[in-house]
Design an enzyme around this catalytic site. Structure first.
Site, short mmCIF file in Angstrom:
data_model
loop_
_atom_site.label_atom_id
_atom_site.label_comp_id
_atom_site.label_asym_id
_atom_site.label_seq_id
_atom_site.Cartn_x
_atom_site.Cartn_y
_atom_site.Cartn_z
N SER A 90 0.84 -1.20 0.00
CA SER A 90 0.00 0.00 0.00
C SER A 90 0.87 1.24 0.00
CB SER A 90 -0.90 0.01 1.24
OG SER A 90 -1.43 1.31 1.40
N HIS B 100 -1.21 -1.47 -4.22
CA HIS B 100 -2.46 -1.09 -3.56
C HIS B 100 -2.51 0.43 -3.39
CE1 HIS B 100 -5.90 -2.22 -0.93
NE2 HIS B 100 -5.53 -1.21 -0.17
N ASP C 170 -4.86 3.54 -1.87
CA ASP C 170 -5.98 3.84 -0.97
C ASP C 170 -6.54 5.23 -1.26
OD1 ASP C 170 -6.11 1.54 0.85
OD2 ASP C 170 -4.04 2.11 1.34
N MET D 205 -9.33 7.90 -0.17
CA MET D 205 -10.21 8.23 0.97
C MET D 205 -10.84 9.59 0.73
SD MET D 205 -7.68 7.20 4.07
CE MET D 205 -6.78 5.65 4.06
N HIS E 270 -8.35 0.76 -3.84
CA HIS E 270 -9.28 0.56 -2.73
C HIS E 270 -10.00 1.88 -2.46
CE1 HIS E 270 -9.55 -0.36 1.90
NE2 HIS E 270 -10.73 -0.32 1.33
N MET F 276 -12.27 4.09 -0.50
CA MET F 276 -12.96 4.33 0.77
C MET F 276 -13.74 5.63 0.62
SD MET F 276 -9.83 3.10 3.15
CE MET F 276 -8.72 3.15 1.76
N MET G 150 -11.10 -6.18 5.51
CA MET G 150 -10.34 -5.22 6.30
C MET G 150 -10.01 -5.85 7.65
SD MET G 150 -9.88 -2.63 4.41
CE MET G 150 -8.94 -1.74 5.66
N GLY H 188 -9.18 3.86 7.07
CA GLY H 188 -8.99 5.30 7.24
C GLY H 188 -7.55 5.70 7.52
N ASP I 252 -6.23 -6.62 4.48
CA ASP I 252 -5.66 -5.26 4.50
C ASP I 252 -5.73 -4.66 5.90
OD1 ASP I 252 -4.89 -2.66 3.90
OD2 ASP I 252 -6.66 -2.19 2.69
N GLY I 253 -4.56 -4.38 6.45
CA GLY I 253 -4.48 -3.61 7.69
C GLY I 253 -3.69 -4.31 8.79
N GLY I 254 -2.64 -3.65 9.24
CA GLY I 254 -1.89 -4.18 10.38
C GLY I 254 -1.07 -5.41 10.08
N GLY J 296 1.32 -1.79 4.25
CA GLY J 296 1.76 -0.42 4.04
C GLY J 296 2.95 -0.09 4.90
N SER J 297 2.70 0.28 6.16
CA SER J 297 3.78 0.74 7.04
C SER J 297 4.89 -0.28 7.19
CB SER J 297 3.26 1.05 8.44
OG SER J 297 1.93 1.32 8.46
C1 DX5 Z 1 -6.34 1.54 5.66
C2 DX5 Z 1 -5.88 1.19 4.27
C3 DX5 Z 1 -4.73 0.29 4.22
C4 DX5 Z 1 -3.48 0.83 4.82
C5 DX5 Z 1 -2.72 -0.33 5.40
O1 DX5 Z 1 -7.50 2.26 5.58
O2 DX5 Z 1 -6.93 0.58 3.55
O3 DX5 Z 1 -4.48 -0.19 2.91
O4 DX5 Z 1 -2.65 1.50 3.90
O5 DX5 Z 1 -1.69 0.18 6.14
P1 DX5 Z 1 -0.90 -0.69 7.22
O6 DX5 Z 1 -0.30 -1.83 6.48
O7 DX5 Z 1 0.07 0.29 7.75
O8 DX5 Z 1 -1.93 -1.14 8.24
ZN ZN Z 2 -6.43 -0.36 1.59
#
Ligand code: DX5
Ligand code: ZN
Length: 214
Positions: free
Chosen positions: A6, A31, A33, A35, A64, A66, A135, A140, A173-175, A195-196
């Site tokens: 991401s 990916h 995002d 928003m 993605h 949102m 998710m 967000g 997706d997420g964490g 992502g991170s």
């Molecule tokens: C959150 C996004 C994710 C985000 C994931 O709303 O949809 O794609 O970038 O980031 P990490 O991997 O840091 O949780």
């Molecule tokens: Zn995402």
């Protein structure tokens, strides 16, 4: 395992270099995002950035959305180079119509569920979907902690897809990091978004490779 890094966590001042790094990596897709500050309490990136990324990217773009009313953006998203269009079930009043519009536009249709949204929301349309994005944080923001009850949700979805002979991929997706990546891989997911954990690593390509080898 397919990996979809991401770019929300990328260095936007050096986005071209970051996309080139992904081109050279074991990532299967990229990916992105989007928003809108309404569906989620944050605003990220939109069409001009996606279009710029698509000029450099050599991997399919996994977008993605949102946003409220994502069906409004089907043609624009196709025009800026998206391969997967992920829409939230919570944001679509006429999900069946939206899925068909995405496919008619030549993209792959992915449907996203918030952590608290039950799988039964997909009961009637599972066979129509190319990918289900589960998710594993509340959407967000990047950098949040993985929600543990998601593991059984992934397992249940995998069983349902197998029982019904559906072809949908499961994306998570997420964490995600090396530890949660292992958990979701064991539970049966096909695509990991990270992502991170990737972009904050000293060795992003190595981080992607370690997820790809799960
Ligand atoms: C959150 C996004 C994710 C985000 C994931 O709303 O949809 O794609 O970038 O980031 P990490 O991997 O840091 O949780
Ligand atoms: Zn995402």
């Amino acid at each position: 395992m397919k990996v979809s890094p991401s770019i929300l966590a990328a260095d936007f001042l050096h986005l071209e270099e970051q996309i080139e790094m992904l081109n050279e990596s074991k990532a299967s897709m990229i990916h992105i995002d989007v928003m809108d500050g309404v569906f989620v309490p944050n605003i990220s990136i939109g069409f001009p950035v996606i279009e710029a990324v698509s000029r450099v990217a050599k991997k399919p773009l996994d977008v993605h959305l949102m946003t409220v009313d994502p069906q409004r953006y089907v043609n624009r998203l196709r025009d800026v180079g998206a391969t997967f269009m992920n829409v939230h079930v919570e944001a679509c009043t006429h999900l069946d119509r939206t899925i068909h519009e995405i496919k008619e536009a030549g993209m792959k249709a992915a449907v996203t569920l918030n952590p608290s949204t039950p799988l039964v929301m997909l009961e009637e349309i599972l066979e129509e979907i190319d990918m289900v994005l589960l998710m594993t944080v509340n959407p967000g923001f990047g950098g949040q902690s993985f929600i543990k009850y998601s593991v059984s949700k992934i397992r249940n979805l995998k069983n349902k897809i197998r029982e019904r002979g559906a072809r949908a991929l499961i994306e998570v997706d997420g964490g995600i990091n090396s530890m949660t990546g292992r958990l979701v891989a064991e539970a049966g997911c096909d695509v990991i978004v990270a992502g991170s954990w990737v972009f904050n690593s000293n060795d992003p390509k190595g981080a992607i490779e370690s997820l790809a080898s799960l």
